[in-house]
Design an enzyme around this catalytic site. Structure first.
Site, PDB file in Angstrom:
ATOM      1  N   HIS A  38       3.046  10.615  -5.004  1.00 28.63           N
ATOM      2  CA  HIS A  38       1.834  10.303  -5.769  1.00 28.63           C
ATOM      3  C   HIS A  38       1.622   8.808  -5.902  1.00 28.63           C
ATOM      4  CE1 HIS A  38       4.888  10.220  -9.057  1.00 28.63           C
ATOM      5  NE2 HIS A  38       4.118   9.264  -9.567  1.00 28.63           N
TER       6      HIS A  38
ATOM      7  N   HIS B 266       0.829  -1.203   0.000  1.00 28.88           N
ATOM      8  CA  HIS B 266       0.000   0.000   0.000  1.00 28.88           C
ATOM      9  C   HIS B 266       0.865   1.256   0.000  1.00 28.88           C
ATOM     10  CE1 HIS B 266       0.263  -0.448   4.583  1.00 28.88           C
ATOM     11  NE2 HIS B 266       0.769   0.756   4.373  1.00 28.88           N
TER      12      HIS B 266
ATOM     13  N   GLU C  60      -1.835  10.320 -10.010  1.00 29.19           N
ATOM     14  CA  GLU C  60      -1.449  10.306 -11.420  1.00 29.19           C
ATOM     15  C   GLU C  60      -2.292   9.276 -12.161  1.00 29.19           C
ATOM     16  OE1 GLU C  60       2.435   8.663 -12.100  1.00 29.19           O
ATOM     17  OE2 GLU C  60       2.616   9.507 -14.103  1.00 29.19           O
TER      18      GLU C  60
ATOM     19  N   ARG D  16      -1.169  10.831   5.386  1.00 31.31           N
ATOM     20  CA  ARG D  16      -1.953  11.534   6.399  1.00 31.31           C
ATOM     21  C   ARG D  16      -2.883  12.526   5.707  1.00 31.31           C
ATOM     22  NH1 ARG D  16       0.696  11.530  11.631  1.00 31.31           N
ATOM     23  NH2 ARG D  16       1.118   9.307  11.866  1.00 31.31           N
TER      24      ARG D  16
END
Lengths: 133, 133
Positions: free
Chosen positions: A78, A8, A126, A12
């Site tokens: 990103h 993953h 993105e 925050r």
């Protein structure tokens, strides 16, 4: 070489419900929501893992109650998401009021077309169409 | 619901070779290295995609020549990597001079044990042992 998989990406956020609504527009849904603890297992916030259909829970959002404005800095962190139809995606997001940072472009000749969007905290998403990596 | 897969996480870095060496210690290797272009396809930097063995090229590192100090901010952007043996991993990294931000801990009772490390630019790498998500 002990590591197995990148499972993953975590961020925050300042308002976890606002972020969930944002990422739902990209096709994510909530996989699990749970309390966030510190090393002493005190509840200090909430965590949501989100997944695209058919993909794993690859996006972790954390809201720590004591933090209201996490700063994403200038490092352009990103997640990259594959899509089939860039213009269709840009148009669909625009209908939800989500506009790209700049128009889609192709940074490598004959490579993928990419487009960046900012989430409510400034983290980047993105989209990539035609990726062959 | 147009998005298919989260394929990578990307970070700007100040010295791409330094970052490659850091992530190699976690088991990543270089999948591809290529020039980074802007919308006009001018070369403005370099991009490296790295992968763990058996996993996709899930880590993108970008160095833009004009930027020397990308700031990761305070939002604790991180990639989460699964491992089998936390103490073994912490010990192996310590031998390479890589020490955790704080000792491994278990934020959710009976959940995964996690540990965070900072890369040379301050981006976080999370190791997770016993993850059942």
């Amino acid at each position: 070489m002990f590591a197995r998989n990148v499972v993953h990406t975590g961020y925050r956020v300042g308002d976890i419900d606002r972020s969930v609504r944002f990422y739902e527009k990209f096709g994510f849904s909530v996989h699990v929501r749970m309390p966030m603890g510190d090393a002493a297992q005190n509840k200090i916030g909430e965590v949501v893992f989100m997944a695209l259909a058919g993909d794993g829970p690859r996006l972790e959002l954390q809201q720590v109650f004591a933090e209201t404005r996490p700063d994403p800095g200038t490092a352009r962190s990103h997640i990259g998401i594959t899509i089939d139809d860039m213009q269709g995606a840009v148009d669909a997001l625009a209908r939800d009021g989500i506009v790209p940072e700049s128009p889609p472009f192709r940074p490598v000749k004959d490579g993928a077309t990419i487009c960046f969007f900012r989430d409510p905290d400034g983290h980047l998403v993105e989209l990539l169409a035609g990726l062959e990596l």
